[in-house]
Design an enzyme around this catalytic site. Structure first.
Site, PDB file in Angstrom:
ATOM      1  N   HIS A 480      -6.019  -2.703   9.285  1.00 23.54           N
ATOM      2  CA  HIS A 480      -5.348  -2.564   7.990  1.00 23.54           C
ATOM      3  C   HIS A 480      -6.244  -2.983   6.833  1.00 23.54           C
ATOM      4  CE1 HIS A 480      -2.029  -1.496   5.670  1.00 23.54           C
ATOM      5  NE2 HIS A 480      -1.062  -2.198   6.241  1.00 23.54           N
ATOM      6  N   ASP A 484      -4.995   2.143   5.164  1.00 25.39           N
ATOM      7  CA  ASP A 484      -3.647   1.874   4.667  1.00 25.39           C
ATOM      8  C   ASP A 484      -2.622   2.537   5.573  1.00 25.39           C
ATOM      9  OD1 ASP A 484      -4.604   0.424   2.510  1.00 25.39           O
ATOM     10  OD2 ASP A 484      -4.783   2.207   1.246  1.00 25.39           O
TER      11      ASP A 484
END
Length: 509
Positions: A480, A484
């Site tokens: 992450h 995204d």
């Protein structure tokens, strides 16, 4: 005239090292650039090569001693010019001739550790296939070495009789060091008595514990600074010698144990009932298994790992495969499997969502304008990930052939280091073992891994009707920090779309 062997530059801010191992002894012949000894610093292990060919005349710095940069380690005399005080003849192990018991001439040939691959400097001797005194054929496998990533077989450089084995099973060796000697041209009958005598003497030697093992000076200082005793540290150096890294590990283990106050301590091993202990088996982890454990845990500790899921209807691919698999195999000589469809679908999705194919390097994000596809393979030794390079430039047949070749080499332990390096994305197929759903762990430094699972028929609503479809759950684990949620979900949707309608791959949709 003797040539001095001195401590090389050890790197920025490193001013001293400990002499860990001498690979040669006074009177031994050495070739130019042949490794003489190994030094250990706080950060790295440094091998010291011979600057000239000749005879190792004198060792000035013994094993376990601490030496500074440019300190004198040893002296090498040119052949024929060694000190007169050493009357014994010097013989190169791979050139000098000896006479066997039956009158036949033979010569000693060194068995060396081969190149282990980029960034790999040492290996563990896993298995010796030959014993001292046994006959060997040229290129016959003598032993198997284990590195952090692959197993390496060492063939016999010449035919003859197995001489002295210098490194036992379980011991660690450096690249380019000497493993054993072969008496080339000798027969087993002529050379067998010497090994037999050694075997008879071995039990007597093993009965008396070694008392002359000197721990590294840097380790002694580290133990004193940390306030721990010698019995609290497990030595990994030669003959059980404690090195500085061993002390650091012991201190870290002690520190970790004292911080675990939030939960009751587990029962000590001594509390295991005797009947249970008798049925237990303790096996040392292989280097490959240790590396797998370390890398997977590092991935969890380092990456901001998250997993998103979807499911794919496999009917279109299964119908297409059933229709063309016979023609495909006849033309290309390889079976049409599912992996080529998944590789192509992932390459298609990575082109649209490039951050899934990127990696973090410090404060930079490195975007890969290529796809080196890692394909996880389970082997008896553990999980390995060979890489299909430039998979985005390959067709279905080329992908299937390459995966089949790498899979076979992985299961046989024949993969090279180059074949497992440089991957930019990975596919893992837990479905072959029956997994219905799982969350795969990233293969660092990659930012994405796709998990395939078992194909299972389930009732689905298609066009307002309930029908039975072959369905598969897909899982994308991603970092992450780079990817995204929108990018991850988009990637997985594009893979799903390409698999449910393979025509999209041909039309680049």
């Amino acid at each position: 005239m003797a040539t001095e062997v001195r401590v090389p530059t050890l790197g920025e801010s490193v001013s001293e090292a400990t002499v860990a191992t001498w690979f040669k002894q006074p009177g031994d012949a050495v070739a130019v650039d042949e490794m003489l000894c190994e030094l250990e610093t706080d950060k790295v292990t440094v091998e010291v090569p011979s600057p000239v060919s000749g005879i190792l005349d004198e060792i000035v710095a013994k094993e376990g001693e601490t030496v500074g940069v440019n300190a004198l380690l040893a002296q090498v005399a040119e052949e024929g010019k060694a000190g007169a005080e050493e009357p014994r003849p010097r013989k190169t192990a791979d050139q000098d001739t000896i006479v066997a018991g039956g009158g036949e001439e033979s010569k000693m040939v060194d068995v060396m550790v081969p190149a282990l691959g980029e960034s790999v400097s040492e290996a563990t001797v896993a298995t010796w296939f030959k014993k001292e005194g046994e006959a060997v054929a040229q290129d016959e496998m003598l032993c198997e070495l284990e590195t952090d990533k692959v197993s390496v077989e060492v063939p016999a450089p010449a035919a003859g009789v197995m001489g002295k084995i210098l490194v036992g099973e379980g011991e660690t060796v450096a690249a380019g060091s000497k493993l054993a000697e072969i008496s080339a041209g000798a027969s087993a009958a002529a050379s067998a008595p010497a090994p037999a005598a050694k075997e008879e003497a071995a039990p007597a030697q093993s009965e008396a514990p070694r008392k002359d093992v000197e721990d590294a000076p840097s380790a002694k200082k580290a133990m004193a600074d940390a306030g721990i005793g010698r019995d609290q540290v497990q030595g990994t150096g030669r003959d059980g010698r404690v090195m500085k890294d061993d002390v650091a590990r012991a201190v870290a283990a002690a520190s970790a144990s004292t911080t675990k106050t939030s939960a009751p301590a587990p029962a000590p091993r001594a509390a295991v009932p005797a009947d249970d202990a008798a049925r237990e088996e303790r096996v040392k982890m292989t280097r490959l298994r240790q590396t797998i454990a370390r890398r997977l845990k590092d991935a969890q500790n380092t990456a901001a790992m998250l997993t998103t899921y979807n499911e794919v209807d496999m009917k279109a691919i299964m119908d297409l495969r059933n229709e063309y698999k016979g023609v495909f195999e006849k033309k290309h000589g390889v079976k049409l499997g599912f992996m080529s469809f998944f590789v192509k679908a992932c390459c298609h999705a990575l082109a649209e969502v490039p951050e899934v194919n990127a990696e973090i390097d410090g404060t930079d994000v490195v975007y890969k304008n290529y796809v080196h596809m890692g394909v996880a393979v389970g082997t008896p030794q553990g999980l390995v990930v060979p890489v299909v390079r430039d998979a985005d430039q390959m067709g279905f047949a080329a992908i299937e052939k390459k995966i089949a070749e790498l899979g076979a080499r992985a299961r046989d332990g024949k993969l090279s280091m180059a074949e497992m390096q440089g991957g930019s994305f990975t596919i893992s197929n837990g479905g072959v073992y029956g997994s219905l759903m799982s969350s795969p762990i990233l293969n660092p430094p990659q930012s994405g891994i796709l998990g395939m699972h078992k194909i299972q028929e389930r009732p689905m609503v298609v066009g307002g009707q309930i029908v039975i479809r072959p369905m598969m759950y897909l899982a994308l684990s991603y970092d992450h920090r780079v990817v995204d949620g929108k990018g991850a979900v988009t990637f997985l949707v594009r893979v799903k779309e390409a698999l449910e309608d393979p025509r999209r791959l041909l039309m680049d949709l």
